[in-house]
Structure formats: structure tokens, C-alpha cells
Enzyme design. Structure first.
Site, PDB file in Angstrom:
ATOM      1  N   ARG A   1       0.793  -1.231   0.000  1.00 59.96           N
ATOM      2  CA  ARG A   1       0.000   0.000   0.000  1.00 59.96           C
ATOM      3  C   ARG A   1       0.826   1.282   0.000  1.00 59.96           C
ATOM      4  NH1 ARG A   1      -1.966  -3.936   2.931  1.00 59.96           N
ATOM      5  NH2 ARG A   1      -4.112  -4.636   2.680  1.00 59.96           N
TER       6      ARG A   1
ATOM      7  N   SER B   1      -6.820   2.463 -17.982  1.00 59.18           N
ATOM      8  CA  SER B   1      -8.248   2.383 -17.649  1.00 59.18           C
ATOM      9  C   SER B   1      -8.987   1.506 -18.654  1.00 59.18           C
ATOM     10  CB  SER B   1      -8.871   3.785 -17.642  1.00 59.18           C
ATOM     11  OG  SER B   1     -10.286   3.703 -17.533  1.00 59.18           O
TER      12      SER B   1
ATOM     13  N   ARG C   1     -12.067   1.456 -18.717  1.00 56.74           N
ATOM     14  CA  ARG C   1     -13.258   2.240 -19.059  1.00 56.74           C
ATOM     15  C   ARG C   1     -13.021   3.095 -20.301  1.00 56.74           C
ATOM     16  NH1 ARG C   1     -16.360   6.613 -15.066  1.00 56.74           N
ATOM     17  NH2 ARG C   1     -18.320   6.691 -16.244  1.00 56.74           N
TER      18      ARG C   1
ATOM     19  N   ARG D   1     -16.186  -4.190 -20.322  1.00 57.82           N
ATOM     20  CA  ARG D   1     -14.961  -4.579 -19.608  1.00 57.82           C
ATOM     21  C   ARG D   1     -15.186  -5.665 -18.560  1.00 57.82           C
ATOM     22  NH1 ARG D   1     -13.702   0.400 -15.396  1.00 57.82           N
ATOM     23  NH2 ARG D   1     -15.855   0.768 -14.754  1.00 57.82           N
TER      24      ARG D   1
ATOM     25  N   ASN E   1       8.888   3.991  -2.290  1.00 57.09           N
ATOM     26  CA  ASN E   1      10.135   4.376  -1.630  1.00 57.09           C
ATOM     27  C   ASN E   1      10.977   3.144  -1.315  1.00 57.09           C
ATOM     28  OD1 ASN E   1       9.737   3.447   1.239  1.00 57.09           O
ATOM     29  ND2 ASN E   1       8.046   4.922   1.198  1.00 57.09           N
ATOM     30  N   ALA E   2      12.246   3.375  -1.013  1.00 56.44           N
ATOM     31  CA  ALA E   2      13.190   2.272  -0.847  1.00 56.44           C
ATOM     32  C   ALA E   2      12.811   1.351   0.310  1.00 56.44           C
ATOM     33  CB  ALA E   2      14.602   2.820  -0.638  1.00 56.44           C
ATOM     34  N   ARG E   3      12.296   1.911   1.383  1.00 60.48           N
ATOM     35  CA  ARG E   3      11.911   1.075   2.525  1.00 60.48           C
ATOM     36  C   ARG E   3      10.785   0.120   2.148  1.00 60.48           C
ATOM     37  NH1 ARG E   3       9.550   3.299   8.340  1.00 60.48           N
ATOM     38  NH2 ARG E   3      10.063   1.445   9.587  1.00 60.48           N
TER      39      ARG E   3
ATOM     40  N   ARG F   1       8.330 -11.002  -2.414  1.00 62.46           N
ATOM     41  CA  ARG F   1       8.073 -11.450  -3.779  1.00 62.46           C
ATOM     42  C   ARG F   1       9.274 -12.096  -4.466  1.00 62.46           C
ATOM     43  NH1 ARG F   1       2.610 -11.567  -3.432  1.00 62.46           N
ATOM     44  NH2 ARG F   1       1.776  -9.546  -2.749  1.00 62.46           N
TER      45      ARG F   1
END
Length: 228
Positions: A76, A84, A86, A133, A149-151, A160
Site C-alpha cells: 500500500r 483504464s 473504461r 470490460r 520508496n526504498a523502505r 516477492r
């Protein structure tokens, strides 16, 4: 009709951001002022004192299936802008499959995709793309820009790069790791799957036999104080 995943670096915060991280760390404790920049980076990465790493960011172009994108967006603390369905035409959309199939099964899949595209075009003519769709499969390719960001990227790679990760997202993680390791080796040469990052593998009893670190990195249960 089928495609491979694609990853490209679009931009990043630059070498100056490494110095920003070091200087930020030196603000936190007097005893850090006489330590080399390289040693400070090594310490915060290997000991997970990593909040300062949020000052470094990367933007990637990623092409993958909708199914894989959903998994990426589980991470997140990142931003994304995506294609899209749509407003984009999908009547000849490409499909991702994570495995090689025998010819007979591939023919059946091709027949299904042809029928799906026919249904998509039919619904689009009658109701527009917004309705059409909904018949698209999760394997439909999408493309998006992902900034992280790197963290947060270290957390993504830890999960992963594991051999238990789904093949498509693991392929993306491998490509990203190759890019950032070359770009910022002072950080990402210490980063791998969670077993590498933590020093123990948290997969424990479900750790697969094809893990390359069996015999090199112990499972968490093997080193923890509690019963396995």
C-alpha cells in the site's frame, strides 16, 4: 495474444538522495557523525533502522496481468497510475499465462479468448466499454506507473523474491531487484528474500524444497525460542 511481463525504470530520486538519507541519520545521534556514509547505509539496511530510506524513491513502468497488479497494489505504501479499461480499447487485449501449456490446452484457451473478445465487442457496441470490460479475464494485460520508496521496496522484494511467490510477480520482483541493485548497490546488495533480509526464513514448515537457501539459512522455528 500472449505477452511477457515488462519492467522499466522511469525515474528515481537520484544519488543525492543517498546523501540525504545519510545526513538525516546523522541528525539522530552524535556518535554517527564520524562514521562513513557507506557504513551508515549498511547499518540501517542490515539492522532494519530503515525509516530514513523513505527519502529514496523509484518510479517504474510495469506491464503485467490485472491479477498480478492486484497483488502489487497490496503493497500500500506506494503510488500508481494505471491503464483504464473504461477508456481504453480491449477488443484485442493480450492475455498473460504463467505456465507453458501443451498444444491442445493452448488451443482451447485461444478459442475461449476469441469468444471473449467477440462478447466484449458485442457488449461494447450495445452498452459501451464501461459495461463490456466486465467480461475481461484477470489475465488481461494492464500497464501502470508505480512509485515506491526504498523502505517499502525492500518489503516488496523480501516477499516477492521468495520461491513461493506467484511466478508472474516473482518475475517482476527479480527484474526490479536487478535494476535497483545496479542503481543503488550500497542498499540493495544486502536485500533479497525475507530469509536473507531477516537472517531466518519465516516460511518454516511450508518452505519449498526448491528454496536455494535450505542448509544456508535456517527457518524461524529452528532458531526461535518457542516450540515449532
Amino acid at each position: 495474444m500472449y505477452f511477457l511481463v515488462e519492467v522499466r525504470l522511469l525515474n528515481w530520486s537520484g544519488k543525492k538522495s543517498i546523501k540525504i538519507v545519510v545526513d538525516a541519520c546523522k541528525l539522530t545521534a552524535d556518535n554517527l557523525r564520524d562514521i562513513s556514509d557507506e557504513e551508515i547505509i549498511k547499518t540501517i539496511v542490515k539492522n532494519d533502522y530503515s525509516s530514513a530510506l523513505e527519502h529514496i524513491w523509484f518510479s517504474f513502468y510495469i506491464k503485467c496481468s490485472i491479477a498480478c497488479q492486484r497483488e502489487i497494489l497490496e503493497h500500500r505504501i506506494a503510488s500508481h497510475t494505471t491503464r483504464s479499461t473504461r477508456y481504453c480499447e480491449e477488443s484485442m487485449s493480450k492475455i498473460y499465462f504463467p505456465i507453458d501449456m501443451d498444444e491442445k490446452d493452448r488451443d482451447k484457451v485461444d478459442e475461449y479468448i476469441d469468444e471473449m473478445h467477440k462478447m466484449y465487442r458485442y457488449l461494447k457496441e450495445r452498452y459501451g466499454r464501461e459495461v463490456a470490460r466486465y467480461v475481461l479475464p484477470l489475465g488481461t494485460y494492464t500497464e501502470f506507473v508505480w512509485t515506491i520508496n526504498a523502505r517499502s521496496l525492500i518489503n516488496f522484494l523480501g516477499l516477492r523474491l521468495c520461491v513461493r511467490a506467484a511466478p508472474e510477480i516473482r518475475e517482476i520482483a527479480i527484474k526490479i531487484h536487478k535494476i535497483v541493485k545496479k542503481l543503488v548497490p550500497e542498499i540493495f546488495k544486502y536485500v533479497g528474500c525475507r530469509g536473507i533480509n531477516l537472517g531466518t526464513c519465516p516460511e518454516n514448515k511450508i518452505r519449498p524444497k526448491n528454496c536455494p537457501y535450505i542448509g544456508k539459512i535456517k527457518s524461524k522455528f529452528e532458531v526461535a525460542w518457542y516450540e515449532s
